[in-house]
Design an enzyme around this catalytic site. Structure first.
Site, short mmCIF file in Angstrom:
data_model
loop_
_atom_site.label_atom_id
_atom_site.label_comp_id
_atom_site.label_asym_id
_atom_site.label_seq_id
_atom_site.Cartn_x
_atom_site.Cartn_y
_atom_site.Cartn_z
N GLU A 75 1.05 6.92 14.93
CA GLU A 75 2.12 7.70 14.32
C GLU A 75 1.81 9.19 14.28
O GLU A 75 0.72 9.60 13.90
CB GLU A 75 2.41 7.19 12.91
CG GLU A 75 2.84 5.72 12.84
CD GLU A 75 4.13 5.43 13.58
OE1 GLU A 75 4.85 6.39 13.94
OE2 GLU A 75 4.43 4.24 13.79
N CYS A 138 4.88 2.41 4.76
CA CYS A 138 3.93 2.93 5.74
C CYS A 138 4.06 4.44 5.84
O CYS A 138 3.08 5.18 5.79
CB CYS A 138 4.15 2.27 7.10
SG CYS A 138 3.78 0.50 7.11
N HIS A 162 0.31 1.80 13.34
CA HIS A 162 1.13 0.60 13.16
C HIS A 162 0.65 -0.48 14.13
O HIS A 162 0.42 -0.22 15.31
CB HIS A 162 2.60 0.90 13.44
CG HIS A 162 3.41 1.10 12.21
ND1 HIS A 162 4.21 2.21 12.00
CD2 HIS A 162 3.56 0.33 11.10
CE1 HIS A 162 4.81 2.10 10.83
NE2 HIS A 162 4.44 0.96 10.27
#
Length: 199
Positions: A75, A138, A162
């Protein structure tokens, strides 16, 4: 390192499994200390802040499950927003709510995601750089970790990875054709990611 407990009706969460398995392992001159966060919008950030305050880590690697994604998602961005229609484990729903009303709109990950991607490519583990960690917990803990580093002037790299479902998880959810990656490969991917932090 942190993972999350199961949520949303899933019976397991690979981020929890990997965090537990790698707890106490050594990466270069560093030791991995792992924690499992609750899927609770009120408690998870408090627990994360306690962990950072107590351990003052050199890096904070946050893990979570993204069912349906293919491969490992590195991410890039955490945004200052909570917005979800799937209850967290405490029954909370959120719509257009800022994570921190005084915080910036977004933070960029400070983990070396390009180097991690290259290392995973070399190991032939499917991975990509993602520009959205979603708007669920998250994203919330990624934002929270980066906000702690920024506001407490910590020399702590931080980012979120992730993980996809495992084959076992897709079977138990009745979606056997959903993208999946074995837990062992996922664990190896996280080990590789950690290894780039010592280079």
């Amino acid at each position: 390192m942190t993972g999350f407990e199961p949520f949303g009706g899933y019976i397991q969460n690979p981020s929890e499994q990997i965090a537990r398995q790698l707890d106490g392992s050594e990466v270069g001159d560093y030791v991995v200390k792992s924690f499992v966060l609750p899927v609770d919008t009120d408690i998870a950030p408090l627990r994360l802040a306690q962990i950072v305050q107590e351990y003052r880590p050199a890096a904070l690697v946050l893990l979570g499950l993204a069912f349906g994604r293919e491969g490992i998602s590195l991410e890039r961005i955490a945004v200052n927003l909570k917005d979800w229609q799937i209850q967290d484990n405490a029954g909370n729903l959120k719509t257009d709510e800022p994570i921190d009303v005084r915080g910036p709109t977004a933070y960029l990950a400070t983990l070396p995601i390009r180097q991690i991607k290259a290392a995973l490519d070399a190991a032939q583990i499917p991975a990509h750089i993602s520009n959205t960690a979603g708007l669920y917990l998250c994203n919330q803990v990624m934002y929270g970790g980066l906000h702690l580093a920024a506001t407490q002037t910590l020399e702590m790299r931080c980012g979120f990875i992730h993980l996809p479902a495992t084959p076992e998880l897709t079977q138990t959810t009745g979606k056997p054709d959903a993208p999946a990656l074995s837990l062992e490969i996922q664990k190896r991917a996280v080990q590789i990611a950690l290894g780039t932090l010592t280079l």
